[in-house]
Motif scaffolding. Structure first.
Motif, PDB file in Angstrom:
ATOM      1  N   THR A  24      -1.680   2.711  -2.247  1.00  0.00           N
ATOM      2  CA  THR A  24      -2.069   1.402  -2.780  1.00  0.00           C
ATOM      3  C   THR A  24      -1.108   0.948  -3.869  1.00  0.00           C
ATOM      4  O   THR A  24      -0.334   1.740  -4.421  1.00  0.00           O
ATOM      5  CB  THR A  24      -3.482   1.455  -3.382  1.00  0.00           C
ATOM      6  N   PHE A  25      -1.176  -0.331  -4.188  1.00  0.00           N
ATOM      7  CA  PHE A  25      -0.368  -0.870  -5.278  1.00  0.00           C
ATOM      8  C   PHE A  25      -0.722  -0.154  -6.576  1.00  0.00           C
ATOM      9  O   PHE A  25       0.160   0.186  -7.372  1.00  0.00           O
ATOM     10  CB  PHE A  25      -0.614  -2.378  -5.423  1.00  0.00           C
ATOM     11  N   GLU A  26      -2.020   0.091  -6.776  1.00  0.00           N
ATOM     12  CA  GLU A  26      -2.474   0.748  -7.994  1.00  0.00           C
ATOM     13  C   GLU A  26      -1.894   2.156  -8.112  1.00  0.00           C
ATOM     14  O   GLU A  26      -1.476   2.585  -9.201  1.00  0.00           O
ATOM     15  CB  GLU A  26      -4.003   0.808  -8.029  1.00  0.00           C
ATOM     16  N   GLU A  27      -1.838   2.878  -7.004  1.00  0.00           N
ATOM     17  CA  GLU A  27      -1.241   4.225  -7.011  1.00  0.00           C
ATOM     18  C   GLU A  27       0.263   4.144  -7.274  1.00  0.00           C
ATOM     19  O   GLU A  27       0.812   4.954  -8.024  1.00  0.00           O
ATOM     20  CB  GLU A  27      -1.516   4.922  -5.685  1.00  0.00           C
ATOM     21  N   ASN A  76      16.537  -2.867  -3.913  1.00  0.00           N
ATOM     22  CA  ASN A  76      16.369  -2.304  -2.568  1.00  0.00           C
ATOM     23  C   ASN A  76      15.378  -1.140  -2.581  1.00  0.00           C
ATOM     24  O   ASN A  76      14.554  -1.009  -1.655  1.00  0.00           O
ATOM     25  CB  ASN A  76      17.723  -1.833  -2.023  1.00  0.00           C
ATOM     26  N   ARG A  77      15.452  -0.297  -3.603  1.00  0.00           N
ATOM     27  CA  ARG A  77      14.497   0.825  -3.708  1.00  0.00           C
ATOM     28  C   ARG A  77      13.074   0.300  -3.841  1.00  0.00           C
ATOM     29  O   ARG A  77      12.140   0.828  -3.230  1.00  0.00           O
ATOM     30  CB  ARG A  77      14.832   1.717  -4.909  1.00  0.00           C
ATOM     31  N   LEU A  78      12.920  -0.751  -4.624  1.00  0.00           N
ATOM     32  CA  LEU A  78      11.582  -1.300  -4.831  1.00  0.00           C
ATOM     33  C   LEU A  78      11.077  -2.015  -3.582  1.00  0.00           C
ATOM     34  O   LEU A  78       9.871  -2.002  -3.291  1.00  0.00           O
ATOM     35  CB  LEU A  78      11.593  -2.245  -6.039  1.00  0.00           C
ATOM     36  N   ASP A  79      11.972  -2.628  -2.822  1.00  0.00           N
ATOM     37  CA  ASP A  79      11.561  -3.241  -1.552  1.00  0.00           C
ATOM     38  C   ASP A  79      11.023  -2.180  -0.597  1.00  0.00           C
ATOM     39  O   ASP A  79      10.063  -2.423   0.156  1.00  0.00           O
ATOM     40  CB  ASP A  79      12.743  -3.979  -0.909  1.00  0.00           C
ATOM     41  N   SER A  80      11.636  -0.992  -0.617  1.00  0.00           N
ATOM     42  CA  SER A  80      11.149   0.106   0.230  1.00  0.00           C
ATOM     43  C   SER A  80       9.754   0.533  -0.195  1.00  0.00           C
ATOM     44  O   SER A  80       8.881   0.817   0.643  1.00  0.00           O
ATOM     45  CB  SER A  80      12.113   1.300   0.152  1.00  0.00           C
ATOM     46  N   ILE A  81       9.519   0.588  -1.513  1.00  0.00           N
ATOM     47  CA  ILE A  81       8.186   0.927  -2.022  1.00  0.00           C
ATOM     48  C   ILE A  81       7.180  -0.131  -1.592  1.00  0.00           C
ATOM     49  O   ILE A  81       6.046   0.182  -1.187  1.00  0.00           O
ATOM     50  CB  ILE A  81       8.223   1.054  -3.556  1.00  0.00           C
ATOM     51  N   ARG A  82       7.585  -1.409  -1.651  1.00  0.00           N
ATOM     52  CA  ARG A  82       6.692  -2.485  -1.245  1.00  0.00           C
ATOM     53  C   ARG A  82       6.287  -2.329   0.216  1.00  0.00           C
ATOM     54  O   ARG A  82       5.101  -2.507   0.573  1.00  0.00           O
ATOM     55  CB  ARG A  82       7.387  -3.834  -1.451  1.00  0.00           C
ATOM     56  N   LYS A  83       7.244  -1.975   1.081  1.00  0.00           N
ATOM     57  CA  LYS A  83       6.945  -1.803   2.512  1.00  0.00           C
ATOM     58  C   LYS A  83       5.936  -0.679   2.721  1.00  0.00           C
ATOM     59  O   LYS A  83       5.050  -0.777   3.587  1.00  0.00           O
ATOM     60  CB  LYS A  83       8.228  -1.520   3.277  1.00  0.00           C
ATOM     61  N   GLU A  84       6.064   0.395   1.925  1.00  0.00           N
ATOM     62  CA  GLU A  84       5.114   1.500   2.059  1.00  0.00           C
ATOM     63  C   GLU A  84       3.711   1.070   1.620  1.00  0.00           C
ATOM     64  O   GLU A  84       2.707   1.482   2.207  1.00  0.00           O
ATOM     65  CB  GLU A  84       5.581   2.694   1.233  1.00  0.00           C
ATOM     66  N   ILE A  85       3.630   0.245   0.570  1.00  0.00           N
ATOM     67  CA  ILE A  85       2.317  -0.250   0.119  1.00  0.00           C
ATOM     68  C   ILE A  85       1.698  -1.132   1.188  1.00  0.00           C
ATOM     69  O   ILE A  85       0.529  -0.982   1.550  1.00  0.00           O
ATOM     70  CB  ILE A  85       2.469  -1.018  -1.208  1.00  0.00           C
TER      71      ILE A  85
END
Length: 461
Positions: A320-323, A305-314
Motif C-alpha cells: 500500500t501507499f501507507e506501507e 525513475n526509481r520512484l515511478d517503479s515504486i508507484r507501479k508496485e503500489i
C-alpha cells in the motif's frame, strides 16, 4: 500577482499587533519631532505614526477606524508588552530572528518576482528593509512570548466549545474553504561521491586558511556560505541545543577555542564548518559556513525513475501507499505518519491539522493534485523538501473536503481553537487594561479624541 496575500502577511505578522517595517523616526537627527504619546518612559512620536500610516497607504491596506487613533494605540500596546518582557527577562535567539527575516524576504522575492521589485514595492533598499524586518520580527516574537505566557492556562472543554458554537450568530459561523488531505513519498537523489569530496575539500581549505591566520572566518562565510546567515558573517546568535539539529548542536556545544575551526559536520542541510564566538550559560553563539553538494539533472531523473517503479508496485497491489511511505519514503516529516502531511503553515493562526487549503501546499504538490480524485496517485515529480533540497516525490490525494459552513462534527478542532482564541483575547484585554491603569500614560490633547479599543489610556486629571 499575489500582492493581496503579501499585504495580509505583513500586517498579521504578530499575534495581536499590527507592526509594519518602516524607517525609524530617528533617521534624521536634526528634525525636531512632535511627541504624540508617552507610555512609561518611552515616547511615541508623530513621525512614528506618520511612517506607519504612509507605509500602509502605499500598500493599499485598509486601517480600521481613524489611523491617528488606531496606529498610536497599537504602538502603545506593543510598548506595554515589551516592557513586560524586560521584567520577565524574555529574549529571542538572534539566529531565529535572522532566519525568519531571510524566509520572509525570500517569500517577498518569490511573490514579486525579483529583488528590484521588492525594493520598489517597499520604497527602500533590501538592506534597509532587512533591518526594519529584523526589529519588527524580533518585537513580534517577544510580544508573542509574553502573550503565550499570559494565556498558557487557557483550555476549552467539549461542552464549552458546543455552547460557544451554539451562541454564534449564523453570519459569524466561519466558512471553511475547500480543503485536501495529502500523503507523500519522497526519494533523495544519489549524490556522486566526488561531488561530496569536492565540497569537503573546499571546507577543509577554508578551515586551514582560518587556522593559519590567512583569512577571517566571517569574511569567508559572507563570500561562500550558502546559508541565510552568510550576510551576518555566518553568525547564528546565542541558542540552546534545541534550536539546531542534533548533529550541528553536538559540535557547536563542544567547541572551546574561538580561534579554531570545527571538524566538518554533515546535516540534512549539507556540510558545515563552525567557529565558536562565545558561551553564555546553556547557550552558545557560533558562526558557520554551509556548502551543499550539487545535484545533477541525471541524478534527479534516476530518483524519479526509481520512484515511478515504486508507484507501479503500489498500483499493482504489491504493497500500500501507507506501507511505502513508512518503509521507503525519505521524507522525515511524514514517513512516521503513513505519509500524511501536516499543515505547518506559519501564517495560519487558527490551527494545525492534516487539512490544507490549496495555497498552503507546496506549489509542486498543489499543481499535481489539482485535478486528482481521492485515492489517485500522481506520477513522480521533482519538488523542494523542508530542507530546501530537490527530491523526487509522488503524492496520493487522501481526501477532498468541499467548502462549507463550519460544524461541530467536521470542524471541531477549528471551533475549539476559535473558542480558545476568544478566551485568550479576553485574558489579554483584561491584562492590558490593568497594565494601562498601572502605567504612566500621557496623550497629548490633539491625540485624545478617539474611541480606543482598550480603556484607561486617557488619565483623569
Amino acid at each position: 500577482m499575489k500582492i493581496r496575500n503579501l499585504r495580509y502577511i505583513i500586517i498579521s505578522a504578530g499575534i495581536s499587533l499590527m507592526i509594519v517595517p518602516v524607517s525609524s523616526q530617528n533617521d534624521n537627527k536634526n528634525v525636531v519631532d512632535e511627541v504624540a504619546w508617552v507610555v512609561g518612559d518611552e515616547a511615541i512620536f508623530k513621525s512614528d505614526i506618520e511612517s506607519q500610516y504612509q507605509q500602509l497607504r502605499s500598500e493599499g491596506v485598509t486601517i480600521p477606524g481613524d489611523p491617528y487613533c488606531f496606529i498610536p494605540e497599537q504602538l502603545a500596546v506593543e510598548k506595554l508588552y515589551l516592557h513586560q518582557a524586560k521584567i520577565d527577562t524574555i529574549e529571542v535567539p538572534e539566529s531565529s530572528v535572522r532566519s525568519a527575516v531571510d524566509q520572509r524576504i525570500n517569500y517577498f522575492i518569490s511573490q514579486l518576482g525579483s529583488k528590484e521589485k521588492v525594493e520598489e514595492f517597499f520604497h527602500k533598499s533590501l538592506p534597509v528593509l532587512r533591518e526594519n524586518l529584523v526589529e519588527m520580527m524580533r518585537n513580534n516574537s517577544i510580544v508573542g512570548q509574553v502573550q503565550r505566557s499570559l494565556t498558557e492556562d487557557v483550555t476549552a472543554t467539549p461542552n464549552e466549545v458546543r455552547k460557544y458554537f451554539d451562541s454564534l450568530p449564523a453570519d459569524s459561523v466561519p466558512y471553511v474553504p475547500m480543503q485536501v488531505e495529502v500523503q507523500l513519498i519522497t526519494l533523495n537523489p544519489n549524490i556522486p561521491r566526488q561531488e561530496i569530496e569536492d565540497v569537503k575539500a573546499r571546507l577543509r581549505e577554508y578551515s586551514e586558511r582560518v587556522n593559519k591566520g590567512e583569512a577571517d572566518f566571517s569574511t569567508l562565510a559572507i563570500m561562500y556560505s550558502e546559508d541565510g546567515s552568510a550576510m551576518q558573517g555566518g553568525e547564528l546568535g546565542y541558542n540552546g541545543r534545541a534550536a539546531w539539529v542534533p548533529e550541528f548542536a553536538n559540535v557547536a556545544f563542544n567547541l572551546s577555542d574561538p580561534k579554531k575551526v570545527s571538524r566538518i559536520v554533515e546535516t540534512e542541510y549539507g556540510f558545515h564548518i563552525l567557529q565558536l564566538i562565545g558561551k553564555r550559560g546553556d547557550q552558545v553563539n557560533v558562526r558557520h559556513i554551509l556548502l551543499t553538494p550539487k545535484v545533477s539533472q541525471k541524478d534527479l531523473n534516476d530518483a524519479t525513475n526509481r520512484l515511478d517503479s515504486i508507484r507501479k508496485e503500489i498500483v499493482g497491489g504489491a504493497f500500500t501507499f501507507e506501507e511505502g511511505a513508512s518503509f521507503l519514503s525519505q521524507d522525515k516529516d511524514t514517513r512516521n505518519n503513513k505519509g500524511v502531511m501536516t499543515n505547518n503553515n506559519e501564517y495560519s493562526n487558527l490551527y494545525r491539522s492534516s487539512k490544507f487549503e490549496m495555497q498552503d501546499l507546496p506549489p509542486e504538490i498543489s499543481k499535481k493534485i489539482e485535478n486528482m480524485e481521492p485515492g489517485d496517485l500522481s506520477e513522480a515529480f521533482i519538488m523542494k523538501n523542508s530542507s530546501h533540497k530537490d527530491v523526487a516525490a509522488i503524492v496520493k490525494l487522501k481526501e477532498r473536503i468541499p467548502g462549507h459552513r463550519a460544524n461541530l462534527a467536521d470542524d471541531y478542532n477549528l471551533l475549539k481553537k476559535m473558542y480558545e482564541n476568544h478566551k485568550k483575547e479576553e485574558v489579554l484585554k483584561e491584562w492590558l487594561e490593568n497594565k494601562i491603569k498601572d502605567t504612566y500614560v500621557r496623550i497629548e490633547p490633539g491625540w485624545q479624541n478617539c474611541e480606543f479599543r482598550y480603556e484607561g489610556w486617557v488619565k483623569e486629571n
